[in-house]
Design a protein around this motif. Sequence first.
Motif, PDB file in Angstrom:
ATOM      1  N   ASP A  36       0.845  -1.191   0.000  1.00 37.57           N
ATOM      2  CA  ASP A  36       0.000   0.000   0.000  1.00 37.57           C
ATOM      3  C   ASP A  36       0.885   1.248   0.000  1.00 37.57           C
ATOM      4  OD1 ASP A  36      -1.805   2.038   0.467  1.00 37.57           O
ATOM      5  OD2 ASP A  36      -2.920   0.954   2.014  1.00 37.57           O
ATOM      6  N   ALA A  37       0.879   1.965  -1.115  1.00 40.68           N
ATOM      7  CA  ALA A  37       1.750   3.135  -1.266  1.00 40.68           C
ATOM      8  C   ALA A  37       1.330   4.310  -0.401  1.00 40.68           C
ATOM      9  CB  ALA A  37       1.782   3.563  -2.733  1.00 40.68           C
ATOM     10  N   SER A  38       0.127   4.264   0.157  1.00 43.47           N
ATOM     11  CA  SER A  38      -0.329   5.383   0.981  1.00 43.47           C
ATOM     12  C   SER A  38       0.261   5.362   2.379  1.00 43.47           C
ATOM     13  CB  SER A  38      -1.857   5.358   1.083  1.00 43.47           C
ATOM     14  OG  SER A  38      -2.304   4.293   1.912  1.00 43.47           O
ATOM     15  N   LEU A  39       0.905   4.260   2.771  1.00 45.98           N
ATOM     16  CA  LEU A  39       1.431   4.114   4.123  1.00 45.98           C
ATOM     17  C   LEU A  39       2.878   4.603   4.190  1.00 45.98           C
ATOM     18  CD1 LEU A  39       0.024   0.562   4.948  1.00 45.98           C
ATOM     19  CD2 LEU A  39      -0.990   2.800   5.479  1.00 45.98           C
ATOM     20  N   THR A  40       3.155   5.474   5.124  1.00 47.67           N
ATOM     21  CA  THR A  40       4.485   6.061   5.218  1.00 47.67           C
ATOM     22  C   THR A  40       5.564   5.027   5.547  1.00 47.67           C
ATOM     23  OG1 THR A  40       4.036   6.636   7.540  1.00 47.67           O
ATOM     24  CG2 THR A  40       3.621   8.338   5.881  1.00 47.67           C
ATOM     25  N   ASP A  41       5.189   3.922   6.196  1.00 48.39           N
ATOM     26  CA  ASP A  41       6.167   2.893   6.545  1.00 48.39           C
ATOM     27  C   ASP A  41       6.895   2.334   5.324  1.00 48.39           C
ATOM     28  OD1 ASP A  41       3.937   3.040   8.526  1.00 48.39           O
ATOM     29  OD2 ASP A  41       5.212   1.662   9.650  1.00 48.39           O
ATOM     30  N   GLN A  42       6.251   2.400   4.160  1.00 46.61           N
ATOM     31  CA  GLN A  42       6.845   1.823   2.949  1.00 46.61           C
ATOM     32  C   GLN A  42       8.154   2.514   2.561  1.00 46.61           C
ATOM     33  OE1 GLN A  42       5.638  -0.840   1.828  1.00 46.61           O
ATOM     34  NE2 GLN A  42       3.429  -0.850   1.774  1.00 46.61           N
ATOM     35  N   TYR A  43       8.396   3.699   3.085  1.00 48.13           N
ATOM     36  CA  TYR A  43       9.531   4.493   2.625  1.00 48.13           C
ATOM     37  C   TYR A  43      10.623   4.620   3.690  1.00 48.13           C
ATOM     38  CZ  TYR A  43       5.635   5.140  -0.370  1.00 48.13           C
ATOM     39  OH  TYR A  43       4.548   4.877  -1.161  1.00 48.13           O
ATOM     40  N   ASP A  44      10.449   3.892   4.776  1.00 50.65           N
ATOM     41  CA  ASP A  44      11.441   3.898   5.841  1.00 50.65           C
ATOM     42  C   ASP A  44      12.789   3.414   5.297  1.00 50.65           C
ATOM     43  OD1 ASP A  44      12.503   4.115   8.393  1.00 50.65           O
ATOM     44  OD2 ASP A  44      11.941   2.064   8.950  1.00 50.65           O
ATOM     45  N   GLY A  45      13.838   4.160   5.581  1.00 54.37           N
ATOM     46  CA  GLY A  45      15.161   3.799   5.112  1.00 54.37           C
ATOM     47  C   GLY A  45      15.469   4.231   3.696  1.00 54.37           C
ATOM     48  N   ARG A  47      -3.060  16.438   2.196  1.00 53.41           N
ATOM     49  CA  ARG A  47      -2.294  15.656   3.165  1.00 53.41           C
ATOM     50  C   ARG A  47      -1.063  15.026   2.502  1.00 53.41           C
ATOM     51  NH1 ARG A  47      -6.052  12.501   4.592  1.00 53.41           N
ATOM     52  NH2 ARG A  47      -6.724  13.699   6.412  1.00 53.41           N
ATOM     53  N   THR A  48      -1.233  14.535   1.278  1.00 52.05           N
ATOM     54  CA  THR A  48      -0.114  13.916   0.559  1.00 52.05           C
ATOM     55  C   THR A  48       0.948  14.948   0.204  1.00 52.05           C
ATOM     56  OG1 THR A  48      -1.615  12.245  -0.354  1.00 52.05           O
ATOM     57  CG2 THR A  48       0.500  12.544  -1.471  1.00 52.05           C
ATOM     58  N   ILE A  49       0.520  16.127  -0.222  1.00 54.62           N
ATOM     59  CA  ILE A  49       1.468  17.193  -0.539  1.00 54.62           C
ATOM     60  C   ILE A  49       2.248  17.596   0.707  1.00 54.62           C
ATOM     61  CG2 ILE A  49       1.635  19.627  -1.205  1.00 54.62           C
ATOM     62  CD1 ILE A  49      -0.721  19.102  -3.136  1.00 54.62           C
ATOM     63  N   ALA A  50       1.567  17.748   1.827  1.00 55.52           N
ATOM     64  CA  ALA A  50       2.264  18.088   3.070  1.00 55.52           C
ATOM     65  C   ALA A  50       3.219  16.960   3.462  1.00 55.52           C
ATOM     66  CB  ALA A  50       1.253  18.346   4.188  1.00 55.52           C
ATOM     67  N   GLY A  51       2.800  15.710   3.249  1.00 59.14           N
ATOM     68  CA  GLY A  51       3.640  14.572   3.580  1.00 59.14           C
ATOM     69  C   GLY A  51       4.873  14.467   2.705  1.00 59.14           C
ATOM     70  N   VAL A  58       3.685  24.808   1.259  1.00 60.22           N
ATOM     71  CA  VAL A  58       4.472  23.943   2.143  1.00 60.22           C
ATOM     72  C   VAL A  58       5.930  23.811   1.678  1.00 60.22           C
ATOM     73  CG1 VAL A  58       2.495  22.654   3.005  1.00 60.22           C
ATOM     74  CG2 VAL A  58       3.649  21.858   0.941  1.00 60.22           C
ATOM     75  N   GLY A  59       6.404  24.811   0.915  1.00 58.46           N
ATOM     76  CA  GLY A  59       7.830  24.860   0.633  1.00 58.46           C
ATOM     77  C   GLY A  59       8.268  24.328  -0.717  1.00 58.46           C
ATOM     78  N   PHE A  60       7.341  24.224  -1.668  1.00 62.21           N
ATOM     79  CA  PHE A  60       7.687  23.770  -3.013  1.00 62.21           C
ATOM     80  C   PHE A  60       7.484  24.906  -4.003  1.00 62.21           C
ATOM     81  CE2 PHE A  60       6.714  19.941  -0.706  1.00 62.21           C
ATOM     82  CZ  PHE A  60       7.558  18.964  -1.220  1.00 62.21           C
ATOM     83  N   LYS A  87       6.260   7.299  10.846  1.00 59.59           N
ATOM     84  CA  LYS A  87       5.727   6.005  10.430  1.00 59.59           C
ATOM     85  C   LYS A  87       4.324   5.794  11.010  1.00 59.59           C
ATOM     86  CE  LYS A  87       9.307   3.515  11.796  1.00 59.59           C
ATOM     87  NZ  LYS A  87      10.161   2.307  11.934  1.00 59.59           N
ATOM     88  N   GLY A  88       3.597   4.879  10.385  1.00 57.70           N
ATOM     89  CA  GLY A  88       2.256   4.550  10.859  1.00 57.70           C
ATOM     90  C   GLY A  88       1.164   5.473  10.367  1.00 57.70           C
ATOM     91  N   GLU A  89       1.484   6.344   9.401  1.00 57.50           N
ATOM     92  CA  GLU A  89       0.487   7.265   8.862  1.00 57.50           C
ATOM     93  C   GLU A  89      -0.004   6.802   7.497  1.00 57.50           C
ATOM     94  OE1 GLU A  89       1.518  11.348   8.709  1.00 57.50           O
ATOM     95  OE2 GLU A  89       1.486  11.596  10.897  1.00 57.50           O
ATOM     96  N   ARG A  90      -1.281   7.065   7.220  1.00 57.71           N
ATOM     97  CA  ARG A  90      -1.862   6.839   5.896  1.00 57.71           C
ATOM     98  C   ARG A  90      -2.117   8.193   5.262  1.00 57.71           C
ATOM     99  NH1 ARG A  90      -4.461   2.853   3.211  1.00 57.71           N
ATOM    100  NH2 ARG A  90      -4.437   1.498   5.048  1.00 57.71           N
ATOM    101  N   LEU A  91      -1.554   8.410   4.071  1.00 61.05           N
ATOM    102  CA  LEU A  91      -1.680   9.705   3.422  1.00 61.05           C
ATOM    103  C   LEU A  91      -2.969   9.855   2.634  1.00 61.05           C
ATOM    104  CD1 LEU A  91       1.987  10.112   2.125  1.00 61.05           C
ATOM    105  CD2 LEU A  91       0.956  11.120   4.180  1.00 61.05           C
TER     106      LEU A  91
END
Length: 206
Positions: free
Chosen positions: A95-104, A127-131, A164-166, A194-198
């Motif tokens: 699930d690409a919406s979960l921030t855990d996928q990008y850890d590391g 929310r995704t843009i802020a993330g 948000v800085g872009f 981690k543990g967030e859904r965007l």
Amino acid sequence: MDWRAWHQRYDDPGSELARRLLTVQAQVRDALDRAPAGPIPVISLCAGQGRDLLGVLRDHPRAADVRARLVELDPELAATAREQAPENVEVVTGDASLTDQYDGFVPAELLLLTGIFGNITNTDIQRTIAGARMFCRTGATVIWTRHREEPDLVPSICDWFGRVGFEDVWVSDKEAGFGVGVHRFTGVPEPLVKGERLFSFVPGGV
């Protein structure tokens, strides 16, 4: 939505989706061209068959510098991307919406958000843009897409990125029939939470 059938439209060179793909790939090339020396970390959310990036890496002079993670929920689409990906591209079925996928794997130099903003609510887009501040290093490029049907949200999306800085780099003309946007992150990366859904896909799109 039958995403596998949807992806078949890429094979019709006259389709809007095929023309959008060429536009996205051109922007990916430009982003890799201007990336600083050294490794180029790339993240692609809802990557599908990976065409946005893999089609460019076949002949780009900096392909060997890329270290990419592509995340795709559909196992068949992910398998297709995995079959075509070089060793420096990791394809994750998840699930690409979960921030855990990008850890590391953050912060990245290039963030691909294609095929997402036309399928989630305005709140989730914001929310995704802020993330994205958790995914991007300073100077990173974000490439995103959104249809131009009414209500045309592309101007608002550009504004939300700016808040948000872009900074704007390039946005396709409305007459193209599709929206492709490019932004550069000028802020300071935020720690990955981690543990967030965007976002969550809306059946039938928005």
